[in-house]
Structure formats: structure tokens, C-alpha cells
Design an enzyme around this catalytic site. Structure first.
Site, PDB file in Angstrom:
ATOM      1  N   ASP A  34       0.843  -1.198   0.000  1.00  0.00           N
ATOM      2  CA  ASP A  34       0.000   0.000   0.000  1.00  0.00           C
ATOM      3  C   ASP A  34       0.873   1.241   0.000  1.00  0.00           C
ATOM      4  O   ASP A  34       0.583   2.235  -0.652  1.00  0.00           O
ATOM      5  CB  ASP A  34      -0.889   0.041   1.257  1.00  0.00           C
ATOM      6  CG  ASP A  34      -1.952  -1.040   1.208  1.00  0.00           C
ATOM      7  OD1 ASP A  34      -1.986  -1.777   0.197  1.00  0.00           O
ATOM      8  OD2 ASP A  34      -2.720  -1.154   2.169  1.00  0.00           O
ATOM      9  N   PHE A  37       2.274   1.892  -3.391  1.00  0.00           N
ATOM     10  CA  PHE A  37       1.194   2.354  -4.261  1.00  0.00           C
ATOM     11  C   PHE A  37       0.905   3.831  -4.007  1.00  0.00           C
ATOM     12  O   PHE A  37       0.866   4.652  -4.928  1.00  0.00           O
ATOM     13  CB  PHE A  37      -0.075   1.519  -4.022  1.00  0.00           C
ATOM     14  CG  PHE A  37      -1.172   1.770  -5.018  1.00  0.00           C
ATOM     15  CD1 PHE A  37      -1.288   0.984  -6.165  1.00  0.00           C
ATOM     16  CD2 PHE A  37      -2.092   2.796  -4.833  1.00  0.00           C
ATOM     17  CE1 PHE A  37      -2.295   1.209  -7.100  1.00  0.00           C
ATOM     18  CE2 PHE A  37      -3.102   3.037  -5.761  1.00  0.00           C
ATOM     19  CZ  PHE A  37      -3.195   2.237  -6.891  1.00  0.00           C
ATOM     20  N   GLU A 113     -24.008 -18.523 -16.496  1.00  0.00           N
ATOM     21  CA  GLU A 113     -23.267 -17.649 -15.589  1.00  0.00           C
ATOM     22  C   GLU A 113     -24.147 -17.129 -14.460  1.00  0.00           C
ATOM     23  O   GLU A 113     -25.359 -17.274 -14.506  1.00  0.00           O
ATOM     24  CB  GLU A 113     -22.659 -16.480 -16.381  1.00  0.00           C
ATOM     25  CG  GLU A 113     -23.615 -15.903 -17.401  1.00  0.00           C
ATOM     26  CD  GLU A 113     -22.925 -15.034 -18.451  1.00  0.00           C
ATOM     27  OE1 GLU A 113     -22.821 -13.832 -18.179  1.00  0.00           O
ATOM     28  OE2 GLU A 113     -22.523 -15.563 -19.511  1.00  0.00           O
ATOM     29  N   LYS A 115     -26.168 -14.521 -12.202  1.00  0.00           N
ATOM     30  CA  LYS A 115     -26.890 -13.277 -12.443  1.00  0.00           C
ATOM     31  C   LYS A 115     -26.699 -12.376 -11.229  1.00  0.00           C
ATOM     32  O   LYS A 115     -27.198 -12.662 -10.141  1.00  0.00           O
ATOM     33  CB  LYS A 115     -28.377 -13.571 -12.663  1.00  0.00           C
ATOM     34  CG  LYS A 115     -29.184 -12.332 -12.990  1.00  0.00           C
ATOM     35  CD  LYS A 115     -30.583 -12.723 -13.435  1.00  0.00           C
ATOM     36  CE  LYS A 115     -31.402 -11.537 -13.879  1.00  0.00           C
ATOM     37  NZ  LYS A 115     -31.611 -10.560 -12.827  1.00  0.00           N
ATOM     38  N   LYS A 288     -27.085 -18.393 -21.643  1.00  0.00           N
ATOM     39  CA  LYS A 288     -26.993 -17.732 -22.946  1.00  0.00           C
ATOM     40  C   LYS A 288     -26.593 -18.770 -23.984  1.00  0.00           C
ATOM     41  O   LYS A 288     -25.775 -19.644 -23.686  1.00  0.00           O
ATOM     42  CB  LYS A 288     -25.928 -16.627 -22.914  1.00  0.00           C
ATOM     43  CG  LYS A 288     -26.297 -15.487 -21.970  1.00  0.00           C
ATOM     44  CD  LYS A 288     -25.163 -14.477 -21.812  1.00  0.00           C
ATOM     45  CE  LYS A 288     -25.552 -13.453 -20.747  1.00  0.00           C
ATOM     46  NZ  LYS A 288     -24.418 -12.651 -20.279  1.00  0.00           N
ATOM     47  N   LYS A 312     -34.510 -17.257 -12.114  1.00  0.00           N
ATOM     48  CA  LYS A 312     -34.437 -16.584 -10.814  1.00  0.00           C
ATOM     49  C   LYS A 312     -34.466 -17.604  -9.684  1.00  0.00           C
ATOM     50  O   LYS A 312     -35.297 -18.513  -9.692  1.00  0.00           O
ATOM     51  CB  LYS A 312     -35.638 -15.645 -10.654  1.00  0.00           C
ATOM     52  CG  LYS A 312     -35.675 -14.523 -11.686  1.00  0.00           C
ATOM     53  CD  LYS A 312     -34.881 -13.333 -11.228  1.00  0.00           C
ATOM     54  CE  LYS A 312     -35.788 -12.146 -11.069  1.00  0.00           C
ATOM     55  NZ  LYS A 312     -35.062 -10.919 -10.801  1.00  0.00           N
TER      56      LYS A 312
HETATM   57  P1  AMP Z   1     -33.814  -8.034 -14.376  1.00  0.00           P
HETATM   58  O1  AMP Z   1     -33.099  -6.827 -13.833  1.00  0.00           O
HETATM   59  O2  AMP Z   1     -34.320  -8.924 -13.280  1.00  0.00           O
HETATM   60  O3  AMP Z   1     -34.824  -7.666 -15.439  1.00  0.00           O
HETATM   61  O4  AMP Z   1     -32.741  -8.942 -15.125  1.00  0.00           O
HETATM   62  C1  AMP Z   1     -32.060  -8.483 -16.265  1.00  0.00           C
HETATM   63  C2  AMP Z   1     -30.774  -7.868 -15.860  1.00  0.00           C
HETATM   64  O5  AMP Z   1     -29.917  -8.787 -15.226  1.00  0.00           O
HETATM   65  C3  AMP Z   1     -29.925  -7.404 -16.991  1.00  0.00           C
HETATM   66  O6  AMP Z   1     -30.391  -6.244 -17.577  1.00  0.00           O
HETATM   67  C4  AMP Z   1     -28.585  -7.220 -16.320  1.00  0.00           C
HETATM   68  O7  AMP Z   1     -28.530  -5.925 -15.744  1.00  0.00           O
HETATM   69  C5  AMP Z   1     -28.615  -8.224 -15.180  1.00  0.00           C
HETATM   70  N1  AMP Z   1     -27.581  -9.268 -15.206  1.00  0.00           N
HETATM   71  C6  AMP Z   1     -26.914  -9.693 -14.108  1.00  0.00           C
HETATM   72  N2  AMP Z   1     -26.025 -10.641 -14.395  1.00  0.00           N
HETATM   73  C7  AMP Z   1     -26.098 -10.844 -15.732  1.00  0.00           C
HETATM   74  C8  AMP Z   1     -25.398 -11.710 -16.637  1.00  0.00           C
HETATM   75  N3  AMP Z   1     -24.467 -12.574 -16.208  1.00  0.00           N
HETATM   76  N4  AMP Z   1     -25.737 -11.620 -17.933  1.00  0.00           N
HETATM   77  C9  AMP Z   1     -26.685 -10.762 -18.386  1.00  0.00           C
HETATM   78  N5  AMP Z   1     -27.368  -9.934 -17.567  1.00  0.00           N
HETATM   79  C10 AMP Z   1     -27.090  -9.959 -16.261  1.00  0.00           C
END
Ligand code: AMP
Ligand code: ZN
Length: 664
Positions: A34, A37, A113, A115, A288, A312
Site C-alpha cells: 500500500d 502504491f 453464468e 446473475k 446464454k 431466478k
Molecule cells: P432483471 O433486472 O431482473 O430484469 O434482469 C435483467 C438484468 O440482469 C440485466 O439487464 C442485467 O442488468 C442483469 N444481469 C446480471 N447478471 C447478468 C449476466 N451474467 N448476464 C446478463 N445480464 C445480467
């Protein structure tokens, strides 16, 4: 140093600091101390100050945040920022896979991935340098929040890699780690300010702040998950994530390639558990289609890509044993049933108690002694009992009934609406202590040094039985109590004396008349000007004030019909508190023309009252969320479609407490 040498040195320092920042924040594997830096940063700052011609908005020195801005420009997205289609069960996922399989001929795979539950941000890089960061806004255009984005340490300002195209867009999520969220909320509490509901709201609110220095202090993070541009060096989502990592981004931890539903399900099951120990809030996973060419064929609907699906996570629910039920008496005498539970881990914390709300809810649950109950966290925060596993009930177990006398002072309870109240406001201990706590609080009399423990101590020693007794206290009474001393005793007494200057509206609020919140107190004080007129006013006169409904008026009449309260007010008057308005300049137009959408239920207002109140303060109430809405004012259980609409349009979602702050 010659100018050329200075330039070289500046470049070297920037490179080293960038590298250091990356290793520290993104990899969490610092190799620079630190001290080192800070020393390099300081050297760079000095050189940049002395040679302003070498200014660079992406220099590591800019991470602390630049000058405040007056507003954010709205900018059109080059590629629209869409939402994701959502599913809540495996069947939906299966249907989606079947549906898209029919739309294309080729075989395809998936990238799965995490969310992240934050707010999305789109970052444009030209020649590897960050040039612009936009919020989602309405998906077509967003706010240019580049000045704030630059303070995010896990968002690279300059990309590293030899294969970065001239122009790329990296989209992802801005978040606040749970640890940071707790730290910020603790700080807010310490300052006596409102706390944030969850990390997502805090992250969203922070990105909209006009002072980048404050943003920098919040320590946001960015995770990148979408790469857009021409001539990309990759052609699958999986490789894109790898590439983003290579270029210096923090990407969803973790992500996998999947061939089929089974593999996707494994990931879901795995993270459904692991997410509770994860440093960031996640609300699901995103599947995806991996191959970009297949993605392109599948295309988009008006709202979302056909090639992606969010799954979800369900709200976490646990079964545990009911040990007993307590009945808690609050400040207004309201009695709330609370379940004591065998401790259980729920969404990251140990839960030992959960609310049962009221008698009706207890009846609905049909609670019996020793039952096994399901607990959930409402809005991920307050644990509540949501059901009973009746198969586990022992034969002969007795039903648990609501009480009919106050558990503390034994006064018969009175039912009002769905709730029961102990009407003994003058000697029921928990009520008195809570009244005193309310009276001294910052928004009321603002007396410092009297936390709940000290109040309890004073009460136990018989020094205070009501709020008027505070004004008879002397330093000698306090200085020998445990934990206090001459100095803190003096400070407390001084603060009590100072509180005599608090204006009438604060005094009125401090009295703690049921339903008379800060706003109502302000409106009533400025209308009646003094307490004597208010005491004589009829319900009709009181409801004549815009924003004050019958519930409040009735409650005021009830309060003043109690001789104990009149005696209390007389003592407070004698002590010298303000029971009339002195100077009159608090006419209100704090919200001028701002458009609000209201959703959910509120603590201080009925929906109708809230509407009146917004109008009274110069704002407008509209029924549905559109891009012209300024705020979504969300109470308890707001409509999910309003919330998601507001989120997708980037409209700030504010709580009742935020609102009260606005009109303060
Ligand atoms: P929601 O906000 O519930 O409508 O969910 C859609 C949103 O999830 C997207 O617009 C992104 O902001 C968010 N999101 C979070 N993680 C991911 C991810 N790995 N890939 C794509 N969207 C993501
Ligand atoms: Zn009582």
C-alpha cells in the site's frame, strides 16, 4: 527532467499503478505494498499538477472522483440495452430450449453464468480507453455517468491486450459487495441517517449521485458479462468472458459451458446453495446461447434477446422448530406476536426470531405449540413465518392464542383494525422507554447521549417515568450511574437543555401521538401555530388541512382527551419547550413538478394521504411508470411490474424514508 522525460515518467507511473490496481482489486493478489502504491500515486499527482498538458481522464489519479456535475447528459445507445426474459422453474427453461431449438438448424451449446443483482452499465472503449459509460435508461438512451464509472476500481479505464478492436462495448453490472453494503449502512446508522434497503438500491442510487467523490467512497464494483463490437477476437460467449478477463475485467464468478439442461441444472443447484456465502448478491443465473452466429439467427424480441434466459432463484425458505411466541409491546402500545425459533441459517444470517404480524395472520397459520414452521425473509430482510408443516405436529398440541392482556402491565388489550393495543401509555414500561427513545431521537428533540441503554438505566433507577422528567434531571443524578461520568453527564444535561429550542413541529412529533409522523406534525404545526388551538380543534378542523386524514385527526383527539397527556404537556410547557411557531417561513414547494408513482403500502400514510402530501409539497402523482416519471416511491410489497419497469428505465426507486428526507 525534460518534458520528454516527464512524459515518460508519467506513462510509466500510470502503467504501474494500473497494474497494481488490477492485481489488488480484480485479482485480489496485490504484489505492491500500500505504501508503495500511495507513494507512486502521489508522485503521479504532483507531476500531473505541474504538467497539466499531460492530463488524462483515464489516469489512475482520476479514480478518486472529479468535480461535481450539475446533471447527466442523456445519450442514445449505439446498441439498445435490453432486458432478459425470466423463468422461475426448470420447466420454463426446458420450454425455452425446445422453442429455440426449433428456430435454428445448427447444434448449439450454452454459457451459464451467475446473475448479479445490481444495475447495468454499458462502457464504450475506443483505442482501449474508456470514453463513455451509460446507464440502461429506457434501453434506447441512458445517462452518461462516465465521471462516476471512472471511480469504480474493478472497471478498467484502459484495456490491456493486443487484440482489442478499435471500438468495443463492455456491458455488465455495477454492484456493491455485501461487506461494503454493511459498512455503509453501519456508517449511516452511526450518523443517525437512513439505511439502505439492499445493495442493488444502494448501487443504483450511487451511480446517480452528482458528486463523483462520494461515489468513489462507496467502493462500487463492476462485473463484465457482455462484449459487443465489430471484429471481435472471439465468437462464443464463453470465450468472450475469458477475453474480458484477459483484458482486465472482473467477470461472473463462475461460468460454465453447458451442453444440455442437466448440466444447467447442476449449476443452478450448486449456486442455489453457494450464493449465500458469496460476497455479492445474486438473484439467479443467466443461460446464454454460446455461439454468436446462432445468437444472431435467434435475434431479439422488442424487449429481450431470444438467445438468453434468466432463471431466478426462489426466495429461500427453511423449516425450523417453534420454541415459543412472545408478544412485544411497541411505542404506541401495539402488540406484535414474535416467534422464537430454533436458530436456522437463512439467506446468509442466523435467524432466531421471526414476526407473526398480527392475530389474523396467526389464525391463518393455525399455529400450535412445538410446531415446525417455515421461515422466509420478506424482501430479503425481515424474517417472517410463512407456514406450518402440519405433518410434524404432535397429537394433542395446543393452539397458540393471541393474548387479551398486556404481557407487561396486564391492562386489557383493545383491538383497532387488525391490531391489539395496550392503552396504558403512562406506566407500561416498554411503551414508556420507547416513547422516551422516540422523544430524544434526532428527528424529534435531538438529545444526544441518551441511547436505549442509558434510558433503561435512568428508568430502572426511578429517575425518569416520562419525557417531562428528563427536564428535571441534574448532573448529580447521572454522574454516578454505571458507564457514565461527570463529563458525559454534563453533556447529556446540556443537550437536554438545548433541546428546548427545538421548534414546535419537532416537539409535536416528539410527543409520539399515534399516526402523527414528521410530515403530519409539520403540516399541523404550521396550520394551527400553537398547541392550545390544536387542543381545541375538532376532527373536521384538523382534517381541513391538506394531507391530514381522519385517522390522524381521531388519534389527536384521543391523545388530548387523556388527562395524563395534558398534565405532561403542561410540565413540558413549564420546562420551556416550544409549543408555538415563532417565525413562519416554512411554506413548501420542495418537490416542484416532480412526478411520482406510488406502489405498495406505507407506514406513515395511506395511499390517499401520500398522494395529498406529494401534491401539498408541489409534486405530482401519476399512475404508471414511464420515462417521464421522476421517482417510484415504493412502500412495503410494491408491485413487481412497476419495480421492474422503473429498474429497466433507470428511474430511481425510493423508500418512504427517502421520501420523508426529501420533504424534510
Ligand atoms: P432483471 O433486472 O431482473 O430484469 O434482469 C435483467 C438484468 O440482469 C440485466 O439487464 C442485467 O442488468 C442483469 N444481469 C446480471 N447478471 C447478468 C449476466 N451474467 N448476464 C446478463 N445480464 C445480467
Ligand atoms: Zn401494557
Amino acid at each position: 527532467m525534460t518534458k520528454e522525460e516527464v512524459k515518460k515518467r508519467i506513462e510509466a507511473l500510470r502503467r504501474e499503478l494500473r497494474e497494481g490496481n488490477y492485481k489488488y482489486y480484480v485479482l485480489a493478489q496485490p504484489d505492491m505494498s500500500d505504501y508503495e502504491f500511495d507513494r507512486k500515486l502521489e508522485e503521479l499527482q504532483k507531476l500531473e499538477e505541474a504538467f497539466p498538458e499531460f492530463y488524462d481522464p483515464n489516469s489512475p489519479t482520476q479514480r478518486v472522483g472529479g468535480e461535481p456535475v450539475s446533471e447527466f447528459k442523456t445519450v442514445k445507445h449505439k446498441y439498445p440495452m435490453l432486458s432478459l426474459e425470466k423463468s422461475y422453474n426448470i420447466q420454463d427453461l426446458k420450454d425455452w430450449i425446445n422453442r429455440i431449438s426449433k428456430l435454428v438448424d445448427e447444434k448449439f451449446t450454452f454459457c451459464v453464468e451467475l446473475k448479479y443483482d445490481g444495475v447495468s452499465l454499458s462502457n464504450q472503449y475506443i483505442d482501449k480507453k474508456l470514453v463513455q459509460s451509460l446507464t440502461r435508461g429506457d434501453g434506447i438512451s441512458g445517462d452518461d455517468v462516465t465521471v462516476n464509472a471512472r471511480t469504480i476500481k474493478t472497471l478498467p479505464l484502459v484495456l490491456s491486450g493486443s487484440d482489442v478492436p478499435n471500438e468495443v462495448f463492455v456491458r455488465g453490472e455495477v454492484m456493491i459487495s455485501r461487506e461494503n453494503f454493511d459498512r455503509i449502512n453501519k456508517e449511516q446508522e452511526r450518523k443517525g441517517e437512513t439505511t439502505y434497503m439492499n445493495a442493488r438500491n444502494l448501487a443504483a442510487g450511487t451511480m446517480k449521485l452528482l458528486d463523483p467523490k462520494t461515489v468513489a467512497k462507496r467502493q462500487l464494483d463492476f462485473v463484465g458479462y457482455i462484449l459487443i463490437g465489430n471484429n471481435l477476437p472471439v465468437n462464443t460467449q464463453y470465450d468472450a468472458l475469458k477475453k474480458l478477463e484477459e483484458w482486465g475485467f472482473f467477470v461472473p464468478h463462475d461460468y460454465i459451458k453447458a451442453e444440455n439442461l442437466e448440466q444447467i441444472m447442476d449449476f443452478i443447484l450448486d449456486w442455489g446453495v453457494k450464493r449465500f456465502d458469496f460476497p455479492y448478491d445474486t438473484d439467479g443465473i443467466v443461460v446464454k446461447v454460446n455461439e454468436f452466429d446462432v445468437q444472431e439467427k435467434l435475434g431479439y424480441t422488442a424487449k429481450s434477446p431470444r438467445w438468453a434466459m434468466a432463471y431466478k432463484f426462489p426466495a429461500e425458505r427453511k423449516l425450523t422448530k417453534l420454541l415459543s411466541v412472545d408478544f412485544q409491546v411497541g411505542r404506541t402500545g401495539k402488540v406484535t406476536p414474535v416467534a422464537n425459533l430454533k436458530p436456522v441459517m437463512l439467506a446468509g444470517t442466523v435467524v432466531k426470531r421471526a414476526t407473526l404480524h398480527n392475530e389474523d395472520n396467526m389464525k391463518k397459520l393455525d399455529l400450535h405449540e412445538d410446531d415446525y414452521v417455515y421461515v422466509e425473509k420478506a424482501g430479503e430482510i425481515i424474517p417472517q413465518v410463512v407456514g406450518v408443516d402440519k405433518s410434524k405436529r404432535k397429537p394433542g398440541a395446543k393452539p397458540i392464542k393471541f393474548i387479551d392482556h398486556c404481557p407487561v402491565c396486564n391492562t386489557p388489550l383493545i383491538k383497532q383494525g387488525a391490531d391489539y393495543f395496550c392503552v396504558n401509555t403512562t406506566t407500561c414500561e416498554p411503551q414508556i422507554k420507547a416513547q422516551i427513545e422516540h422523544f430524544v431521537s434526532r428527528k424529534a428533540m435531538d438529545i444526544e447521549g441518551l441511547g436505549p441503554e442509558i434510558i433503561n438505566l435512568l428508568y430502572q433507577h426511578g429517575l425518569i417515568h416520562n419525557v417531562a422528567d428528563l427536564y428535571d434531571l441534574k448532573v448529580e443524578d447521572l454522574k454516578d450511574l454505571e458507564g457514565l461520568g461527570e463529563k458525559s453527564a454534563k453533556n447529556i444535561i446540556e443537550s437536554i437543555q438545548k433541546s428546548k429550542n427545538q421548534p414546535f413541529e419537532k416537539v409535536l412529533y416528539a410527543l409520539g401521538i399515534r399516526h402523527v409522523g414528521e410530515v403530519a406534525a409539520k403540516l399541523i404545526a404550521s396550520y394551527f401555530k400553537n398547541i392550545d388551538r390544536l387542543m381545541q380543534a375538532s376532527v373536521e378542523e384538523i382534517t381541513a388541512i391538506k394531507g391530514i386524514g381522519e385517522k390522524i385527526a381521531e388519534s389527536i383527539k384521543t391523545y388530548f382527551s387523556n388527562p395524563d397527556n395534558i398534565a405532561l404537556i403542561n410540565r413540558l410547557k413549564q420546562a420551556g419547550l416550544q409549543f408555538e411557531i415563532k417565525n413562519e417561513d416554512n411554506i413548501i414547494d420542495k418537490l416542484h413538478g416532480k412526478k411520482f408513482v406510488i406502489s405498495g403500502t406505507f407506514e406513515h400514510f395511506s395511499r390517499e394521504e401520500l398522494k395529498k402530501n406529494i401534491e401539498q409539497n408541489g409534486g405530482k402523482v401519476v399512475s404508471s411508470v414511464s420515462k417521464n416519471t421522476d421517482f417510484l416511491l415504493a412502500g412495503d410489497k410494491p408491485g413487481p411490474s412497476k419495480v421492474s419497469k422503473a429498474e429497466s428505465l433507470g428511474i430511481p426507486i425510493i423508500s418512504e424514508t427517502n421520501y420523508l428526507k426529501m420533504i424534510e
